[in-house]
Each structure stands twice: as C-alpha cells, then as structure tokens.
Design a protein around this motif. Sequence first.
Motif, PDB file in Angstrom:
ATOM      1  N   GLN A   1     -13.328  17.550  -6.359  1.00  0.00           N
ATOM      2  CA  GLN A   1     -13.632  18.802  -5.912  1.00  0.00           C
ATOM      3  C   GLN A   1     -14.460  19.735  -7.199  1.00  0.00           C
ATOM      4  O   GLN A   1     -14.066  19.446  -8.350  1.00  0.00           O
ATOM      5  N   VAL A   2     -15.319  20.606  -6.899  1.00  0.00           N
ATOM      6  CA  VAL A   2     -15.877  21.781  -7.714  1.00  0.00           C
ATOM      7  C   VAL A   2     -15.855  22.859  -6.751  1.00  0.00           C
ATOM      8  O   VAL A   2     -16.532  23.266  -5.804  1.00  0.00           O
ATOM      9  N   LEU A   3     -14.639  23.394  -7.043  1.00  0.00           N
ATOM     10  CA  LEU A   3     -14.430  24.812  -6.464  1.00  0.00           C
ATOM     11  C   LEU A   3     -15.220  25.940  -7.118  1.00  0.00           C
ATOM     12  O   LEU A   3     -15.356  26.233  -8.320  1.00  0.00           O
TER      13      LEU A   3
ATOM     14  N   ASP B   1     -15.339  24.305  -1.907  1.00  0.00           N
ATOM     15  CA  ASP B   1     -15.582  22.992  -2.525  1.00  0.00           C
ATOM     16  C   ASP B   1     -16.985  22.508  -2.297  1.00  0.00           C
ATOM     17  O   ASP B   1     -17.363  22.106  -1.290  1.00  0.00           O
TER      18      ASP B   1
ATOM     19  N   LYS C   1     -16.785  17.288 -11.635  1.00  0.00           N
ATOM     20  CA  LYS C   1     -15.442  17.887 -10.772  1.00  0.00           C
ATOM     21  C   LYS C   1     -15.295  18.981 -11.705  1.00  0.00           C
ATOM     22  O   LYS C   1     -15.339  18.988 -13.164  1.00  0.00           O
TER      23      LYS C   1
ATOM     24  N   GLN D   1     -18.980  20.711  -3.594  1.00  0.00           N
ATOM     25  CA  GLN D   1     -19.217  19.325  -3.711  1.00  0.00           C
ATOM     26  C   GLN D   1     -19.074  18.731  -2.350  1.00  0.00           C
ATOM     27  O   GLN D   1     -20.019  18.012  -1.735  1.00  0.00           O
ATOM     28  N   LYS D   2     -17.974  18.934  -1.517  1.00  0.00           N
ATOM     29  CA  LYS D   2     -17.976  18.524  -0.058  1.00  0.00           C
ATOM     30  C   LYS D   2     -18.960  18.988   0.620  1.00  0.00           C
ATOM     31  O   LYS D   2     -19.721  18.350   1.604  1.00  0.00           O
ATOM     32  N   TRP D   3     -19.415  20.392   0.511  1.00  0.00           N
ATOM     33  CA  TRP D   3     -20.359  20.886   1.467  1.00  0.00           C
ATOM     34  C   TRP D   3     -21.704  20.343   1.337  1.00  0.00           C
ATOM     35  O   TRP D   3     -22.702  20.072   2.189  1.00  0.00           O
TER      36      TRP D   3
ATOM     37  N   THR E   1     -24.941  19.950  -6.717  1.00  0.00           N
ATOM     38  CA  THR E   1     -23.601  20.510  -7.160  1.00  0.00           C
ATOM     39  C   THR E   1     -23.605  20.887  -8.617  1.00  0.00           C
ATOM     40  O   THR E   1     -23.317  21.883  -8.974  1.00  0.00           O
TER      41      THR E   1
ATOM     42  N   CYS F   1      -8.793  19.791 -10.846  1.00  0.00           N
ATOM     43  CA  CYS F   1      -8.942  19.727  -9.338  1.00  0.00           C
ATOM     44  C   CYS F   1      -8.506  18.443  -8.892  1.00  0.00           C
ATOM     45  O   CYS F   1      -8.874  17.340  -9.539  1.00  0.00           O
ATOM     46  N   GLU F   2      -8.171  18.218  -7.479  1.00  0.00           N
ATOM     47  CA  GLU F   2      -7.888  16.954  -6.801  1.00  0.00           C
ATOM     48  C   GLU F   2      -9.449  16.303  -6.515  1.00  0.00           C
ATOM     49  O   GLU F   2     -10.339  16.902  -6.158  1.00  0.00           O
TER      50      GLU F   2
END
Length: 575
Positions: A564-566, A199, A556, A201-203, A366, A560-561
């Motif tokens: 999140q950008v997987l 993910d 996003k 975006q989280k990182w 992102t 996704c929940e």
Amino acid sequence: MLASPLSAQVVPSSPFPHLTAAMEQRILAYTGLASLLFLSIYKVFSHWKTPKVATPLKGPKNISFIFGFYRYIQEQDDPGAVYEAWSKEYGPAFTVPGPFGTKRVVICDPKANTHFYSRETYGYVQPKLARVFIENLFGRGLLWSEGDSHKRQRKAVTPAFSNAAIRRLAAVFHDSAHKMKISWDAIIDSSKTEYAVFDVQKWMNHVSLDSIGIAGFGHDFAALDGKNTPVLDVFDSFDDANTDFFSRIIFFLGPVFPTLQNLPTRSNRMLRRLRETMGKIADELLERSRRVKMDGKEDSVTADKSIIGLLGWFSLRAKFPVAVDLSSLVKSENAGTQLHMSSEEVLAQMNTLLLAGYETTSISLTWALIELSRRVDKQERLRHELRSVVGGAEPSWEQITAGLPYLDAVVHEVLRLHPPVGETTRVAAEDDVIPFSAPITTADGRTTDKLLIAKGTIVSSPIAYLNTAEILWGHDSSEFVPERWLDERFNRAKAITGHRHILTFSDGPRICLGRTFALVEFKIFLATMIGQYRFELPDGPATPIVKHPSILPRPKVKGCEGGQVLLKVWRLGVE
C-alpha cells in the motif's frame, strides 16, 4: 547513499529476519542438506565450467558462500547506492561474488555500457536463469529470444509501436483517466473530510491494467469498475508468493541452478495461472475476430484497434478454424517481407505486453505521486504548467509529446531515479574486448583502458547506478530535480546512449519497443491527476518509503499492509 564502502558494510546476520531462531535453524538445516547435494554436483563441474575473467579485477570480499552479494543487493531499497560505493572504491569495472563461488563483472563506464548493449542478443545473451524465468512468465517471445530469432520477432512487432499507432491509442488513456477521475470524485464527495485517503498503488494498478487491456488487446478488464479479474488476482498473489520461503530460496539460488525455477513453488504456480489466463484471453480475441470478419461489423472495442490487432495476428488467424492448434503458424506482412511467428510466440508477445504495460507503468506512476508529494513545490509547478497550457481540457497529442516541458521533465526524472528494472545481466557468448573511457586499475596493479572478457563470463550493467551516478549527474544525482532536464545540467551523462541518456528503457537491440507507448500513457495519467488533485503523504514529506517485493520491486509506505501507498488526496476547483 551508503556512508562507507561496502567492503566494510554491516549486513543482516540472519537471512530470514522474520522467522524465530528455532524455525530458522530447521530451515537452514534442510537448506544445507539440499545445498550439499547441489554443491557436490556443482563442484565436479565448476573447475572447467566456470570461466576465468581475462582481465583480473578487484572487488568486494564475499559475505556469503551460498548467496554471495546477490541477495544483499536485491533487498536494498537503493541498489544504485551499493554500486556507487563500489565504483568509488574499485573503479569503473570490478567483480562481485555470486552464489557458490561464482563471480560477475560489473561495468560502470558509459562507453563500456554502450559497447555491451550494442552486442546484445549475439555477443551477450541472457543467463540460463533469466531464460527459464522469462519462459515461465512470458513464453518464448521477444524477451526470451536471442540472435536471429530476436531480430525476426522484433521486426514483426515493430509496426504496432509507431508514433501514428500510439497516437490512435491516446484516446484509450484519456478514457481510463477520466473513468478513474469519476470514481475518485465520488469517493472524495462521500468523505467526511475535505480530502480522502487513497491507496494510489492499487488505483495505478487498475488504471494501468484497464489501459493495457484495451490498447494492447481490445479487452476491457474493467478493474476500474471493481470487476474481479483473474489477471489482477494473479498479479496480487505475487506479493504473497514472493514472501514464501521456498520461492525466495529458489530465487536466490537460481543464478547457479536455473532448473530450480521449474519446481512447483507458489510463485511458479502463479506464473502458470497467468499463462493460462492469457491463453483464455487469446482464445476470446480469436473468436471475436472471427465473428467480426464473418459479420462484417466492428465493435466499439475491437482487437483490430489494439496493438495486437494492428499487427494483424488475430485477424489473420481468424482465417483458420477456431479450433486451430496453438502450434499453427501466424503470418504477418511487414515492409514487403513475409515474417512468420508461431502462435506460441504471439501468445508470448501478449504476455510481455501485458506485464510490461501493467507492472512498469503502475510502479512508475506510483513513484511519481510519491516524489511529487515529497516536493510539494514541484507538484505546484507542474500543476501551474498544466493549467497554463491545457486549462481544464484534456492535453492534445502535440501538448503531451512536445508542449509540456515540465511534465516531460518530471516523467523522465522519475524514470531516472526509479527504473523498474535496476540491472541488466548477460553472459558473454564469445570472447570480447570492452573499451572504457576511464582507466581501469586491475587486480595486479596495471592500468588499462579496455577489459578482456572470456566466453562464458557473466557481465552486469547496473542501470540504477548509471542513472544516478554522481560522476555523471552531479552532486544532486540522487535527488528528485526535474529542472535538470530543462537546463540539461548533466553534461557527462550524455555519454550514455540510451533513451534521453538513461538506461531505464535499456539500449541497443533490446531497447524497449514500447517506450513511446509508455511515455504517452504515463504523461496522460499524471497530467490528469496533478491537474485535478493535490497529493500529500500521510505523515508529510518525511514519510518513510521502503521496497515491497512483487514481480518487480514496488514502493510502499513503511508500516502499511502489503504494497500500500496511502496518500491524502484533495479535489481541486476549476480556475
């Protein structure tokens, strides 16, 4: 892009599509009762408080008396396309309906926008809603201030953002990028496949927060180490708070009733938590600064090496007792002139630096990974440049600032297509005449090259449109084409006077002070990631990307929940 003018667009019939019909009816009933109360007050004063636009203009017909077009524009994945359609239909200046019968003037001409931005803080000031929101989020700092107060605060803050100061902070960005790389390598090595799904975006949130913490305040949030920090909790909570019904109602009705921003909604409670957390960090920095001065020692990570430390605020505050009241004055020497900033203003600058450095950088990074995953050929070209110029080493300051032209092109193309803030809206503090480079056809059929603005008129500069306008950037204006920055295939866009002919960093007296900081940080992180890893979207280049509500809109992956950008991430070998 929109296929037809917005005067004939189809909009959602329900303002709250995720609710059942029964729930929506009850909610709208309660909202209606509250609206009637506000409207009765509004109607009494609207006749003499609502200014008339001196030059009559055309524009789209209203679609909602309560919300106008405000809600519709905010919820579009591509707001620039909305203004593109309107500018083609109504010309370079038009009016757009707002909540409860209000209107604002939108200016889509480069010359007009140059004039508009040049008169900020005196001729054009922030609307009441913006000031209430900014005060709640940041405090009464640089973003909140106007006129002489803004000029004084900006002069006090400017020294910390010189090229020499940012150059010293580049090592912080390299360290954060290296720490993230160690974590990514470990995750990929432990994966059962040759790639791992991140993910990103989280990182990007974590690496941005750690960097702005150390570079901005000398405070390590340790988000990359997995530490649960209150600041990160607050930022993450905004995603849920922005989906709260009353928060959304207040957000959309705020332009008419700014005092609604003071109600105890979930988002407003998040703002208070953020201010309280930053106040605690400020106290920690003050205490550490006091200890350093008393002991005559320097920590490996100290506020004196950060932006706040460079300004001398905390080292000077340390002359006072630790229990100093927050209303005491802070003094800073700048160019031989003594400038004064209250502790409230210092804390507001910290909040501004934290949010601007964290939120905008993580969003832009992102988007960069998304765009480079959509166009693998662009990703490979950037990687080739990095390996040709830098090899496996860290890029030097000279390479980051001037020696990697395609990296620079990619960064500016991302900033052009995806400005974190898509629009600037101000109120005319006095009567004005805005010049235009293209003729305006008024509502009564006359042609003119200037727009008469009455005091109190709301005026908007559509950044997302001006950054992508087909008339300025060419037929491929909405496409990700970094090459346009190498051969400068945007002659008409040069009429825009913002940084590198885009308005992502704003313009005029409010042009972003931290743009060099942001660009260097952006380039170092992106160079590390593209030089070491290969990225792909989970379902290939056509993977749909939508807007996710947060403090600022985020991308996003659809389905996704949360936000999140997987992405699939491969570690590359050393060549």
